[in-house]
Design an enzyme around this catalytic site. Structure first.
Site, PDB file in Angstrom:
ATOM      1  N   HIS A 213       0.829  -1.215   0.000  1.00 15.29           N
ATOM      2  CA  HIS A 213       0.000   0.000   0.000  1.00 15.29           C
ATOM      3  C   HIS A 213       0.866   1.270   0.000  1.00 15.29           C
ATOM      4  O   HIS A 213       1.003   1.965   0.991  1.00 15.29           O
ATOM      5  CB  HIS A 213      -1.062   0.026   1.089  1.00 15.29           C
ATOM      6  CG  HIS A 213      -0.682  -0.438   2.453  1.00 15.29           C
ATOM      7  ND1 HIS A 213       0.411   0.034   3.146  1.00 15.29           N
ATOM      8  CD2 HIS A 213      -1.277  -1.337   3.277  1.00 15.29           C
ATOM      9  CE1 HIS A 213       0.471  -0.546   4.321  1.00 15.29           C
ATOM     10  NE2 HIS A 213      -0.535  -1.383   4.427  1.00 15.29           N
ATOM     11  N   ASP A 268      -7.280  -3.688   0.075  1.00 12.50           N
ATOM     12  CA  ASP A 268      -7.023  -3.704   1.522  1.00 12.50           C
ATOM     13  C   ASP A 268      -8.361  -3.759   2.263  1.00 12.50           C
ATOM     14  O   ASP A 268      -8.561  -3.152   3.311  1.00 12.50           O
ATOM     15  CB  ASP A 268      -6.227  -2.470   1.947  1.00 12.50           C
ATOM     16  CG  ASP A 268      -5.529  -2.642   3.300  1.00 12.50           C
ATOM     17  OD1 ASP A 268      -5.622  -3.733   3.895  1.00 12.50           O
ATOM     18  OD2 ASP A 268      -4.907  -1.670   3.774  1.00 12.50           O
TER      19      ASP A 268
END
Length: 377
Positions: A213, A268
């Protein structure tokens, strides 16, 4: 059209995105792509549906009220809800946790890898996001961070295929482990790190393949201290990014798109995905979903409620072409894992694809030739 028996040849028509460009025509398939017939087209010049490679999500914590760390059949529930949003394959992603919790999650992931059921996205293996991270950059991870050992990783691999492992490279001993894991074909990602630019470059030189991320839970870019973000922007071929427009500003997304050739998108996603506002679990944390975001009680972002069909729409809304956005939610992730038979519509590739209308709303999802019921509860 019969999609219940994969030995039958089925057909579907529309604007087909192939590795060679758009084809207006007919896609024939069993569990794999049998053929593509038609002619080159510009889909902006006709009103046909889009037929794109199925989405591939390499960072999934949950959905439909279920969390990967629960183990058991939670993984199947998660795989099913993401399938209904166009994700045809995924990596079930663990949290930083005590060893016994990770064992439970990986054992459940391993069972689902061995047997995909009707209506489920193909679970390709696990993304071990923790516990080999920096306790000073936990983000929404519980504080069970610890240094990695090759012996422990090898034991965990007996429970489920570890396709991606996130590590903080500045932790003593981790650079050597990055090299050992990379040599065995594991994609090691840099994440949840306080490491410097130099630490990032060293990790890449030791075989690290990407960044977890991007921008989130890593040392930021400063013009005199480029940080881990600077290492990614300057040197990475691949990195994952969460395009929910909460985790990363659109301007930063644009920067990453220009700098990192094979940038790909992940959700996510948490157990709150597809659920009403309220309290949910993320590993051992209680998180709160409100107004589309998921946060810890202190306000820290704690994963997302994003699905990859919405990620595609967000990217196109930022100005990406449908073809470019498709690569960011499918092909690049497949290539990152070394899976040439997924993430593309080509002869003998798996028949994983999505059908979208002109507003990029899902009309159909096919996983290995099987049509998913988008209304399944």
């Amino acid at each position: 059209m019969n999609t219940d028996v994969n030995t039958d040849v089925n057909t579907i028509h529309g604007n087909i995105l192939t590795p060679g460009g758009w084809i207006a025509g007919t896609l024939s398939f069993t569990d794999r792509v049998a053929g593509i017939d038609g002619s080159a087209t510009d889909p902006q010049q006709n009103g046909g549906d889009y037929i794109l490679p199925g989405f591939i999500d390499l960072h999934v914590h949950g959905g439909a009220g279920k969390d990967v760390m629960e183990g058991g059949d939670a993984i199947r529930t998660i795989a099913a809800i993401h399938a209904r949003h166009g994700t045809t394959s995924l990596l079930a992603t663990t949290m930083t946790a005590p060893p016994e919790d990770i064992d439970v999650a990986l054992a459940a992931i391993g069972a689902v890898v061995r047997e995909r059921r009707k209506g489920e996205a193909r679970v390709l293996g696990a993304h071990l996001e923790g516990p080999y991270i920096n306790s000073g950059k936990l983000g929404a991870q519980p504080n069970y961070a610890r240094a990695a050992t090759l012996a422990e990783v090898k034991r965990l691999e007996t429970l489920a295929p570890l396709r991606v492992i996130t590590v903080a490279p500045e932790i003593a001993g981790h650079l050597g482990l990055v090299r050992e894991l990379a040599d065995e074909g594991v994609r090691v990602q840099i994440g949840h790190t306080l490491g410097s630019y130099e630490d990032g470059v060293a990790a890449l030189e030791h075989g690290a393949a990407g960044f977890t991320h991007l921008f989130n839970a890593m040392s930021p870019l400063h013009h005199r201290e480029p940080g881990m973000v600077g290492a990614a922007l300057a040197h990475a071929e691949y990195a994952e990014l969460i395009p929910d427009l909460l985790h990363v500003h659109p301007g930063a997304i644009r920067t990453a798109l220009r700098a990192i050739p094979r940038l790909y998108c992940v959700t996510d996603s948490t157990s709150a995905t597809g659920m009403p506002d309220g309290e949910y679990m993320l590993g051992r944390h209680t998180v709160h979903k409100c107004m589309g975001g998921v946060r810890l009680p202190d306000g820290t972002l704690a994963g997302s409620t994003l699905t990859l069909d919405q990620a595609l729409r967000n990217l196109v809304g930022m100005g990406l072409s449908v073809a470019d956005a498709s690569a960011r939610v499918s092909t690049n992730a497949a290539d990152y894992l070394g899976l040439p038979e997924r993430g593309r519509i080509a002869p003998q590739a798996w028949a994983d694809f999505v059908v979208l209308d002109r507003d990029l709303k899902l009309k159909a999802v096919y996983i290995e030739g099987e049509c998913v019921d988008l209304n399944d509860a």
